[in-house]
Write a protein that holds these residues in place. Structure first.
Motif, PDB file in Angstrom:
ATOM      1  N   ARG A  26       8.946   4.904  -0.166  1.00  0.00           N
ATOM      2  CA  ARG A  26       9.558   4.140   0.479  1.00  0.00           C
ATOM      3  C   ARG A  26       9.662   4.351   1.971  1.00  0.00           C
ATOM      4  O   ARG A  26       9.466   5.673   2.333  1.00  0.00           O
ATOM      5  N   ALA A  27       9.790   2.872   2.681  1.00  0.00           N
ATOM      6  CA  ALA A  27       9.982   3.996   4.152  1.00  0.00           C
ATOM      7  C   ALA A  27      10.490   2.416   5.036  1.00  0.00           C
ATOM      8  O   ALA A  27      10.691   1.355   4.497  1.00  0.00           O
ATOM      9  N   ILE A  28      10.856   2.979   6.264  1.00  0.00           N
ATOM     10  CA  ILE A  28      10.899   2.262   7.739  1.00  0.00           C
ATOM     11  C   ILE A  28      10.068   2.480   8.028  1.00  0.00           C
ATOM     12  O   ILE A  28       9.147   3.056   8.962  1.00  0.00           O
ATOM     13  N   VAL A  29       9.819   0.836   8.677  1.00  0.00           N
ATOM     14  CA  VAL A  29       8.698   0.857   9.204  1.00  0.00           C
ATOM     15  C   VAL A  29       9.129  -0.217  10.479  1.00  0.00           C
ATOM     16  O   VAL A  29      10.138  -1.079  10.340  1.00  0.00           O
ATOM     17  N   PHE A  30       8.381   0.134  11.455  1.00  0.00           N
ATOM     18  CA  PHE A  30       9.015  -0.247  12.775  1.00  0.00           C
ATOM     19  C   PHE A  30       7.256  -0.403  13.513  1.00  0.00           C
ATOM     20  O   PHE A  30       6.188  -0.337  12.968  1.00  0.00           O
ATOM     21  N   ASP A  31       7.418  -1.374  14.631  1.00  0.00           N
ATOM     22  CA  ASP A  31       6.369  -1.260  15.213  1.00  0.00           C
ATOM     23  C   ASP A  31       6.815  -1.510  16.749  1.00  0.00           C
ATOM     24  O   ASP A  31       7.625  -0.729  16.840  1.00  0.00           O
ATOM     25  N   ASP A  32       5.953  -1.943  18.094  1.00  0.00           N
ATOM     26  CA  ASP A  32       5.542  -1.269  19.020  1.00  0.00           C
ATOM     27  C   ASP A  32       7.724  -2.398  20.074  1.00  0.00           C
ATOM     28  O   ASP A  32       7.958  -1.961  20.915  1.00  0.00           O
ATOM     29  N   GLN A  33       7.603  -3.418  19.180  1.00  0.00           N
ATOM     30  CA  GLN A  33       8.366  -3.992  19.850  1.00  0.00           C
ATOM     31  C   GLN A  33      10.138  -3.726  19.305  1.00  0.00           C
ATOM     32  O   GLN A  33      10.979  -3.902  19.750  1.00  0.00           O
ATOM     33  N   GLU A  34       9.959  -1.963  18.475  1.00  0.00           N
ATOM     34  CA  GLU A  34      11.665  -2.136  18.688  1.00  0.00           C
ATOM     35  C   GLU A  34      11.510  -3.219  17.044  1.00  0.00           C
ATOM     36  O   GLU A  34      12.443  -3.466  16.612  1.00  0.00           O
ATOM     37  N   PHE A  38      11.421  -4.813   6.238  1.00  0.00           N
ATOM     38  CA  PHE A  38      11.662  -5.204   5.033  1.00  0.00           C
ATOM     39  C   PHE A  38      10.994  -6.295   4.292  1.00  0.00           C
ATOM     40  O   PHE A  38      11.260  -7.397   4.984  1.00  0.00           O
ATOM     41  N   VAL A  39      11.753  -6.304   2.918  1.00  0.00           N
ATOM     42  CA  VAL A  39      11.820  -7.670   1.655  1.00  0.00           C
ATOM     43  C   VAL A  39      12.847  -7.851   2.209  1.00  0.00           C
ATOM     44  O   VAL A  39      14.279  -6.807   1.490  1.00  0.00           O
ATOM     45  N   ARG A  40      12.478  -8.609   1.465  1.00  0.00           N
ATOM     46  CA  ARG A  40      14.013  -9.809   1.593  1.00  0.00           C
ATOM     47  C   ARG A  40      12.941  -9.736  -0.602  1.00  0.00           C
ATOM     48  O   ARG A  40      12.217 -10.471  -0.404  1.00  0.00           O
ATOM     49  N   GLU A  54      15.802  -4.697   1.232  1.00  0.00           N
ATOM     50  CA  GLU A  54      15.054  -3.155   0.329  1.00  0.00           C
ATOM     51  C   GLU A  54      14.090  -2.985   1.837  1.00  0.00           C
ATOM     52  O   GLU A  54      13.358  -3.716   2.278  1.00  0.00           O
ATOM     53  N   THR A  55      14.254  -1.642   1.888  1.00  0.00           N
ATOM     54  CA  THR A  55      12.945  -0.618   1.899  1.00  0.00           C
ATOM     55  C   THR A  55      11.336  -1.709   1.151  1.00  0.00           C
ATOM     56  O   THR A  55      11.836  -1.662   0.357  1.00  0.00           O
ATOM     57  N   SER A  56      10.667  -1.822   1.831  1.00  0.00           N
ATOM     58  CA  SER A  56       9.149  -1.507   1.670  1.00  0.00           C
ATOM     59  C   SER A  56       8.625  -0.790   0.745  1.00  0.00           C
ATOM     60  O   SER A  56       9.087   0.640   1.132  1.00  0.00           O
ATOM     61  N   GLY A  57       8.294  -0.429  -0.793  1.00  0.00           N
ATOM     62  CA  GLY A  57       7.707   0.961  -0.786  1.00  0.00           C
ATOM     63  C   GLY A  57       7.821   0.361  -2.952  1.00  0.00           C
ATOM     64  O   GLY A  57       8.504  -0.301  -3.750  1.00  0.00           O
ATOM     65  N   PHE A 127      11.305 -11.781  -8.149  1.00  0.00           N
ATOM     66  CA  PHE A 127      11.842 -10.943  -6.921  1.00  0.00           C
ATOM     67  C   PHE A 127      11.220 -12.014  -6.051  1.00  0.00           C
ATOM     68  O   PHE A 127      12.042 -12.160  -4.571  1.00  0.00           O
ATOM     69  N   HIS A 128      10.741 -12.960  -5.795  1.00  0.00           N
ATOM     70  CA  HIS A 128      10.278 -13.896  -4.178  1.00  0.00           C
ATOM     71  C   HIS A 128      10.629 -13.022  -3.102  1.00  0.00           C
ATOM     72  O   HIS A 128      10.996 -13.274  -2.480  1.00  0.00           O
ATOM     73  N   LEU A 129       9.111 -12.194  -3.334  1.00  0.00           N
ATOM     74  CA  LEU A 129       9.398 -10.971  -1.916  1.00  0.00           C
ATOM     75  C   LEU A 129       9.205 -12.029  -1.209  1.00  0.00           C
ATOM     76  O   LEU A 129       8.218 -12.453  -1.255  1.00  0.00           O
ATOM     77  N   SER A 130       9.973 -11.193   0.286  1.00  0.00           N
ATOM     78  CA  SER A 130       9.231 -11.819   1.027  1.00  0.00           C
ATOM     79  C   SER A 130       9.277 -10.858   2.400  1.00  0.00           C
ATOM     80  O   SER A 130      10.517  -9.967   2.167  1.00  0.00           O
TER      81      SER A 130
END
Length: 172
Positions: A26-34, A38-40, A54-57, A127-130
């Motif tokens: 699993r990962a805490i994923v971030f970008d340059d804009q802080e 996650f997934v819903r 939930e974290t993606s993974g 799970f209707h992931l988004s």
């Protein structure tokens, strides 16, 4: 900084027996804009009806190393190519309802690009992931809100400490 190592119990469902382990990345994923990604998931199954963050993974496939599995899962669920920055640690938790022990390997990852997602049929239909893009504060609040359900409590107990450690690693 020492890696996180948490051992959690399922206090929402009674423990009858555990019949399998699942190795998960699993990962805490971030970008340059802080922003954090996650997934819903929207569930209506044995765990009950719930809308979750939930974290993606996901599960590590046979013969896969952890980092290869992580990059595959993030590409599938978020459509993201990432740079793995740090291993945050391991959270061991249980889903007593399905007799499973989860060994969650968490990483901190920075997005390098976005492309097409490759969700499975279950991820789409069951799970209707988004994708959720949230600030740190909004992510914390979303976990707390989703913890009103039994499965949400288990996920928040596992992931809020990881999110907080990621914030420390990012020097925020």
């Amino acid at each position: 900084m020492k890696e996180l190592n948490l051992q959690l119990k399922d206090t929402e469902w009674p423990l009858e027996y555990i019949d399998h382990d699942r190795k998960i990345v699993r990962a805490i994923v971030f970008d340059d804009q802080e922003n954090y990604y996650f997934v819903r998931a929207k569930r209506d199954d044995d765990f009950g009806k719930a809308t979750l963050i939930e974290t993606s993974g996901g599960g590590v496939e046979g013969g896969e190393d952890l980092e290869t599995a992580l990059k595959r899962e993030l590409k599938e669920e978020l459509g993201a190519e990432v740079e793995i920055m740090h291993k945050i640690g391991i959270v061991s938790d249980y889903y007593n309802l399905i007799h499973r022990h989860n060994i969650n390997n968490y990483y901190l990852c920075k997005i390098t690009s976005f492309g097409e997602k490759h969700l499975t049929r279950d991820e789409i239909e069951d799970f209707h992931l988004s994708t959720l893009r949230l600030s740190y504060r909004d992510a914390e609040e979303e976990y707390k809100k989703c913890a009103e359900t039994k499965i949400g409590k288990l996920i928040a107990a596992r992931e809020l400490p990881v999110l907080r450690r990621a914030k420390v690693l990012l020097g925020e």
